[in-house]
Design an enzyme around this catalytic site. Structure first.
Site, PDB file in Angstrom:
ATOM      1  N   TYR A  33       0.808  -1.284   0.057  1.00 61.48           N
ATOM      2  CA  TYR A  33       0.171   0.164  -0.177  1.00 61.48           C
ATOM      3  C   TYR A  33       1.007   1.406  -0.117  1.00 61.48           C
ATOM      4  O   TYR A  33       2.152   1.253   0.275  1.00 61.48           O
ATOM      5  CB  TYR A  33      -0.822   0.052   1.272  1.00 61.48           C
ATOM      6  N   ARG A  52       8.598   4.028  -4.197  1.00 57.60           N
ATOM      7  CA  ARG A  52       8.290   3.004  -3.397  1.00 57.60           C
ATOM      8  C   ARG A  52       7.462   1.857  -3.520  1.00 57.60           C
ATOM      9  O   ARG A  52       7.855   0.801  -3.167  1.00 57.60           O
ATOM     10  CB  ARG A  52       8.065   3.700  -1.906  1.00 57.60           C
ATOM     11  N   ARG A 100      -8.485 -20.118  -2.416  1.00 59.48           N
ATOM     12  CA  ARG A 100      -7.127 -20.160  -1.207  1.00 59.48           C
ATOM     13  C   ARG A 100      -6.213 -20.999  -1.389  1.00 59.48           C
ATOM     14  O   ARG A 100      -6.420 -22.117  -1.573  1.00 59.48           O
ATOM     15  CB  ARG A 100      -7.711 -20.238   0.245  1.00 59.48           C
ATOM     16  N   LYS A 147       6.544  -2.034   2.057  1.00 61.10           N
ATOM     17  CA  LYS A 147       5.191  -1.411   2.567  1.00 61.10           C
ATOM     18  C   LYS A 147       4.266  -2.413   2.661  1.00 61.10           C
ATOM     19  O   LYS A 147       2.998  -2.156   1.673  1.00 61.10           O
ATOM     20  CB  LYS A 147       4.778  -0.078   1.859  1.00 61.10           C
ATOM     21  N   GLU A 179      11.684   2.560  14.478  1.00 64.25           N
ATOM     22  CA  GLU A 179      10.905   3.599  13.714  1.00 64.25           C
ATOM     23  C   GLU A 179       9.697   3.766  14.798  1.00 64.25           C
ATOM     24  O   GLU A 179       9.581   2.899  15.436  1.00 64.25           O
ATOM     25  CB  GLU A 179      10.845   3.280  12.244  1.00 64.25           C
TER      26      GLU A 179
END
Length: 283
Positions: A33, A52, A100, A147, A179
């Site tokens: 994301y 990114r 799945r 991310k 962070e």
């Protein structure tokens, strides 16, 4: 005004925006994301966010449904359709939907969804008062440079911080700050040097922090790219977070201990002004 979202090529009212329950982002957190700030109706730091996004997709071997250029154009249209002046655009890309199975089929069509969220960024109350953070053990996976939508550890960290009387969390491994739970963590030393971690698999490259790093020389400041300890943070002159959702946000206390005089410091305040000014000019 009805909020409009984007789902796989279509602009839809938010309440009609849906993806399959078989989507791999839902079943496996198999997705990535981005969150991009919007100021004065314009996207901020778009090239950094698109770079990114591409890197995250490449690192997990996932194709994107659209090119970065097309994604940026869709985000801009979404801002216009929602009449958004200030806030955020959220983008989520997953490997797609199928029965799945841990191993995805090679021919899956990737999922791409986006929506906007109005939020006060420039005149945010927290920017005037600062926020308190709590140190929380970092229990995340080892590839924090991606991310990923796998954010359960960050959710738990923020919940623990609130229980400790803080508004946010700084994550800690072996006494060293990694962070923020959803931000880049910075301190200002007694000598006036900025300190934050260098880029590696241990942390996510922050687009807002990266943009800020390109500006600090204008104030005659230097950045020491290295890990710093929780004890260093306690003793810092100032501390702050950087993130698209908060821009530059003062941290005034860590674990109940005031940082400096317990108020937003002059360096942080000036850096926030500098970043906002540069963002507006670039837009």
């Amino acid at each position: 005004m009805t909020r409009i979202a984007y789902v796989n090529g279509a602009f839809l009212p938010l309440e009609q925006a849906q993806v399959s329950i078989l989507d791999r982002g839902f079943l496996f957190a198999d997705g990535i994301y981005e969150v991009t700030a919007v100021i004065d109706g314009r996207l901020i730091d778009t090239p950094r966010h698109m770079a990114r996004l591409e890197r995250s997709a490449r690192e997990i071997g996932m194709a994107l449904r659209e090119t970065p250029e097309r994604i940026a154009a869709i985000e801009a249209e979404l801002i216009e359709r929602n009449g958004l002046i200030e806030g955020l655009v959220y983008l989520q890309a997953t490997r797609g939907a199928a029965d799945r199975d841990f191993l995805p089929a090679a021919d899956l069509a990737p999922t791409l969804v986006m929506f906007t969220q109005a939020k006060a960024l420039i005149d945010a109350p927290a920017a005037r008062t600062g926020v308190r953070v709590a140190s929380v053990p970092d229990i995340r996976w080892g590839r924090r440079d991606i991310k990923s939508v796998m954010l359960l550890a960050q959710v738990l960290a923020k919940q623990e911080a609130v229980r400790a009387g803080a508004q946010d969390a700084w994550l800690v491994t072996d006494g060293m700050i990694t962070e923020g739970a959803s931000s880049t963590a910075w301190i200002v030393t007694s000598e006036g040097t900025l300190v934050t971690r260098s880029r590696s698999h241990v942390t996510l490259l922050g687009c807002t922090g990266d943009a800020l790093a390109a500006l600090v020389g204008e104030l005659g400041l230097e950045i020491d790219w290295r890990p710093f300890s929780l004890d260093e943070a306690y003793a810092a002159r100032e501390a702050f977070n950087s993130a698209a959702g908060t821009l530059i946000l003062p941290v005034v206390a860590i674990d109940g201990r005031p940082i400096g005089d317990g108020k937003p410091g002059p360096v942080t305040t000036r850096l926030r002004e500098l970043y906002i000014d540069a963002a507006r000019k670039a837009g």
